[in-house]
Design an enzyme around this catalytic site. Structure first.
Site, short mmCIF file in Angstrom:
data_model
loop_
_atom_site.label_atom_id
_atom_site.label_comp_id
_atom_site.label_asym_id
_atom_site.label_seq_id
_atom_site.Cartn_x
_atom_site.Cartn_y
_atom_site.Cartn_z
CD GLU A 286 23.77 35.19 46.35
OE1 GLU A 286 23.42 34.37 47.20
OE2 GLU A 286 23.60 36.42 46.47
CG ASP A 328 61.64 51.15 24.34
OD1 ASP A 328 62.81 51.41 24.65
OD2 ASP A 328 61.32 50.69 23.23
#
Length: 898
Positions: A286, A328
């Protein structure tokens, strides 16, 4: 979309049925507005927030938790247990909803880049109208400071320069010419006779014929790509889903076997059903989703402190899976500003060694420092280049430095100031009296000054070939000499060497005047004396090279993808170690000539891509992903957004990045620094290691619980644990130490090992067998102690309490032993994770409390244990620590032998 760039102005005018001087009539403009629709980007029908919320409840592990909550409420009547589970499910759903809802806003951010108004010619009159009312065939006027409202074929230009960085990745404003017709295959970044929607006019003016509006623009193509590019699931999401399915199947099988076995033995059906439900509760971890979420959130906080802002929590772990980083160039691998690298005058070279922080520079000739201000030739070169600019720099070399003007001119002014020739002092000595502005046809600029003796002197700077063709002499060897053909060839050869390295070269010349000439190019720019040139570039970040090396050591391939020119990209890639002798360079034009399958086959060999389009970037990312790689993609422009969304993790720039790229990204670099990505990758690996540790920890416990319950049923004993006790173990005893595992320090050599296999299960590398044998050991200890206490006392409550306590202590022993997969606890240091040590001590205090505090005994159905029995629980429980350390030692001894 038509190839407007390859057509003449007359052909474009005829095809669009417009008049380049008078524009469209108001009636025709209204008719076209009805035909083509408003000039705006269209969004696909937005996904309902309710649909996004509903998606959060369909993961296998979440379904399993919901089922456990319902069964617990309606069958065992344990409402408290159900509320605990419901809270965990709801918290996870809210976090997931917020992240997914934010990810849908990329196109909305793209729309905000549209200019609110446009200046058009209609019916022969100039009018300012809403940009949404612009239609194909409109004549639009452009001036400095205006944002381009649509894609247009330029009909007239006057020194027009447009900043297209957000669209193409081009570092500097692009000079535009109206008269050129360009080949069909010309990439967007080289279409100098076009202006594109969303770009910014930085200089000059122009007149354009609108060729495309709304979705029929380059920006519209990007919007369409964003809408059709589906976000990919992260490796953690895939692994969690796989683990959830595995747990569901295992739970159903075990529960089914227990129920069927008991029923066949003649046990009461209702009792056996209740027993099977209790087993299901024991099987479900849980606390696992909550622990994963909180650990990712803590990791995100740690990354913010390292200048990486995570927008989607699963991206924290995805970074640790990355095998390829597509980066880039401008501002990420480089500093995002121009800097003078080399000076050439009098047949000699002087290098400019700038400090890492850009606060100072040293000038060297043949390796020895020189004083440029005292050198006749180089002081003339830098002084003339600085005076022949419109740039201004204040507070040079300080954190408060500010600059105004073209980046190239700023670099010249900075270099002159470093050399002891600050522009304000130069201007005071050589005041400007006139100028001939730069234009893209001449590629020159000239300023006219008076020197300290009151004589007139003109300085010209520009592209070398354009300056050199107007020079008849050269200052060299202490005198002015005629510029011979041999001398020209030597200068051009030196220029070409630097140009081939991707450096931008600006030449300087001068001329003295008896009287002030007319400020016309043909009058002023002739019979000049050549001085020399400056070669400059956008320098690599000092930390980029080591970061690239760290990537390669960690088995991650760095790839450079840029809209800049091939020579510039190649030079930077070689300097940083991205491009080796075996690697290839590919341009956008090359990409259009091969298929997607061919690209996927070659992608491993290509390290640099130059002059690429937004579609190219998506194709490159997809090619890597087809090879089973986990791809990180960086970008700052609008053109990068589709690839950012397509990549496993999109990384936007926080300083230079557009809102569009940020909305499409998973993570934002607050300092625009490639090295920050590498730091984030390292943190991602650590977080995944820690997630594996608490999977190992929590599922080992669950396995122990299941086998304990299963063993008691097989043996025909009373249940050794009750559902409330199982839930306490799964949420409290499991939860606190598991959270503390989330901040466990890095394992030794975390960035010296290759990335894990993207298809690797979270149970790989021996975790499955480990969970099983630890579960068996825990079950044997728990059942043995249950049997021993029950036989001595005859009290089932005392036996259950002892079983409950020993499982908790077994967990604490286990969590201390699994802090490292390779090193023993005494080597990494018991105090190296103080949070975990505190969590273990606090959990043990809680366990003592539920054993001896009366009101807690009533909730968890426990009873007092005698000191001897509690001591036995501690002794048996912490025996697991030594067993795990022994297994770890034997396993690694075997690995070293093999």
């Amino acid at each position: 979309m038509n190839n407007w760039h390859q057509q003449s102005i007359d052909a474009v005018t005829a095809q669009l049925s417009t008049d380049p001087q008078h524009g469209l009539s108001s009636e025709e403009a209204q008719r076209r507005l009805a035909e083509y629709g408003p000039n705006e980007l269209k969004e696909q029908r937005a996904i309902s927030p309710w649909v996004i919320l509903g998606r959060q409840f369909i993961e296998p592990l979440v379904i399993m938790l919901i089922a456990a909550a319902l069964i617990s409420a309606f069958v065992t009547h344990e409402i408290t247990d159900s509320l605990f589970i419901a809270f965990i499910v709801l918290a996870n759903a809210v976090i997931g909803f917020v992240q997914e809802y934010r990810a849908e806003r990329a196109v909305a951010a793209l729309q905000q880049m549209a200019a609110p108004e446009a200046r058009v010619v209609r019916g022969g009159k100039v009018a300012d109208i809403s940009s949404q009312d612009v239609v194909p065939g409109d004549i639009v006027l452009l001036e400095a400071g205006m944002r381009v409202v649509a894609d247009m074929r330029l009909a007239e230009t006057s020194n027009l320069r447009i900043d297209e960085a957000a669209l193409t990745g081009e570092s500097f404003p692009v000079s535009k010419e109206a008269t050129e017709q360009l080949p069909e295959e010309t990439v967007v970044g080289d279409r100098t006779n076009m202006a594109f929607a969303g770009t910014l006019v930085t200089y000059g003016r122009g007149r354009g014929i609108v060729a495309g509006t709304g979705m029929d623009t380059q920006m519209g193509q990007i919007a369409a790509l964003l809408q059709t590019t589906e976000e990919v699931k992260t490796p953690l999401q895939i692994r969690m889903a796989h683990a959830g399915k595995w747990l569901i199947v295992a739970t159903l099988v075990i529960c089914g076997v227990v129920f069927a076995g008991g029923w066949l033995r003649g046990n009461d059906v209702a009792i056996m059903f209740l027993t099977a439900v209790t087993l299901a509760v024991a099987a479900v971890p849980e606390g696992l989703p909550a622990v994963v979420t909180i650990t990712l959130a803590l990791g995100a906080q740690q990354m913010v402190r390292r200048n990486a802002l995570v927008r989607r929590l699963p991206a924290v772990e995805t970074l640790g899976s990355v095998t390829v980083v597509c980066s880039d160039k401008t501002g990420t691998l480089t500093q995002g500003r121009m800097s003078v690298q080399v000076l050439y005058a009098n047949g000699m070279l002087v290098t400019v060694d700038e400090s890492d922080d850009g606060s100072q520079a040293e000038f060297r000739r043949d390796g020895a420092p020189i004083s440029v201000a005292k050198d006749k030739y180089f002081s003339l070169l830098l002084g003339s280049l600085s005076l022949c600019t419109d740039a201004e720099v204040e507070n040079l070399g300080t954190p408060e430095e500010t600059s105004i003007g073209d980046p190239t001119e700023v670099a010249l002014v900075e270099a002159a100031a470093w050399a002891g020739l600050p522009k304000p002092e130069m201007q005071a000595q050589y005041p400007r009296v006139d100028e001939v502005p730069f234009d893209s046809r001449r590629k020159r600029m000239t300023t006219l000054h008076t020197d300290p003796e009151g004589q007139l002197i003109s300085y010209t700077k520009g592209a070398l070939e354009n300056v050199l063709e107007r020079c008849s002499a050269i200052i060299q060897d202490g005198q002015i000499q005629p510029l011979s053909a041999e001398g020209r060839a030597q200068i051009i050869q030196q220029h070409n060497e630097f140009a081939d390295q991707g450096l931008r070269v600006l030449a300087a010349a001068y001329r003295r005047w008896e009287q002030q000439p007319v400020a016309e190019p043909d009058e002023v720019e002739q019979d000049m004396i050549f001085i020399g040139f400056a070669a400059m570039s956008d320098p690599a970040r000092p930390e980029a090279g080591p970061a690239v090396q760290t990537c390669q050591t960690a088995g991650i391939k760095p790839v450079l993808i840029t809209g800049d020119h091939q020579a510039t990209a190649t030079t930077i890639a070689r300097e940083l170690g991205i491009l080796s002798e075996q690697d290839q360079v590919m341009t956008g034009r090359d990409l259009t000539s091969i298929s997607a399958d061919e690209l996927a086959e070659q992608v491993h060999e290509i390290a640099v891509y130059a002059r690429v389009s937004p579609e190219d970037k998506v194709d490159i990312v997809e090619a890597w992903r087809r090879q089973g790689q986990i791809v990180a993609m960086t970008g700052d422009g609008v053109n990068d957004a589709p690839a950012l969304k397509k990549a496993d993790i999109g990384v936007a720039m926080g300083i230079t990045g557009t809102d569009v790229s940020k909305e499409a990204s998973d993570m934002i670099l607050l300092d625009d620094n490639f090295a920050t990505i590498v730091t984030a990758v390292e943190r991602g690996r650590v977080i995944y290691d820690n997630i594996r540790k608490f999977f190992r920890y929590m599922l080992g416990t669950n396995c122990g619980e299941i086998l304990t319950m299963f063993g008691s049923i097989v043996l025909g004993w009373k249940l050794p644990l009750l559902p409330a006790q199982i839930l306490w173990i799964n949420l409290v005893t499991d939860g606190l130490p598991a959270l503390a595992l989330g901040v466990e320090p890095a394992e030794p050599g975390v960035m010296k090992r290759p990335p894990r296999d993207p298809n690797e299960s979270i149970f790989a590398r021996g975790m499955g067998p480990f969970i099983l044998w630890v579960g068996v050991y825990m079950a044997v200890c728990a059942l043995g102690l249950f049997w021993y206490i029950f036989n001595i006392t005859g009290d089932v409550a005392a036996a259950r309490t002892a079983c409950f306590a020993v499982l908790a202590f077994l967990q604490m022993a286990n969590v201390m032993a699994i802090r490292s997969e390779s090193e023993p606890l005494w080597r990494i240091g018991i105090f190296s994770n103080p949070q975990l040590l505190g969590a273990v001590l606090l959990t043990m205090i809680f366990q003592f409390a539920v054993t001896y505090v009366p009101w807690l005994q009533g909730i968890l159905h426990t009873t007092d244990l005698s000191p001897s029995h509690m001591g036995l629980c501690l002794l048996v429980g912490f025996s697991l620590y030594w067993v795990v350390e022994l297994e770890k030692s034997l396993r690694h001894r075997g690995e070293r032998r093999s």
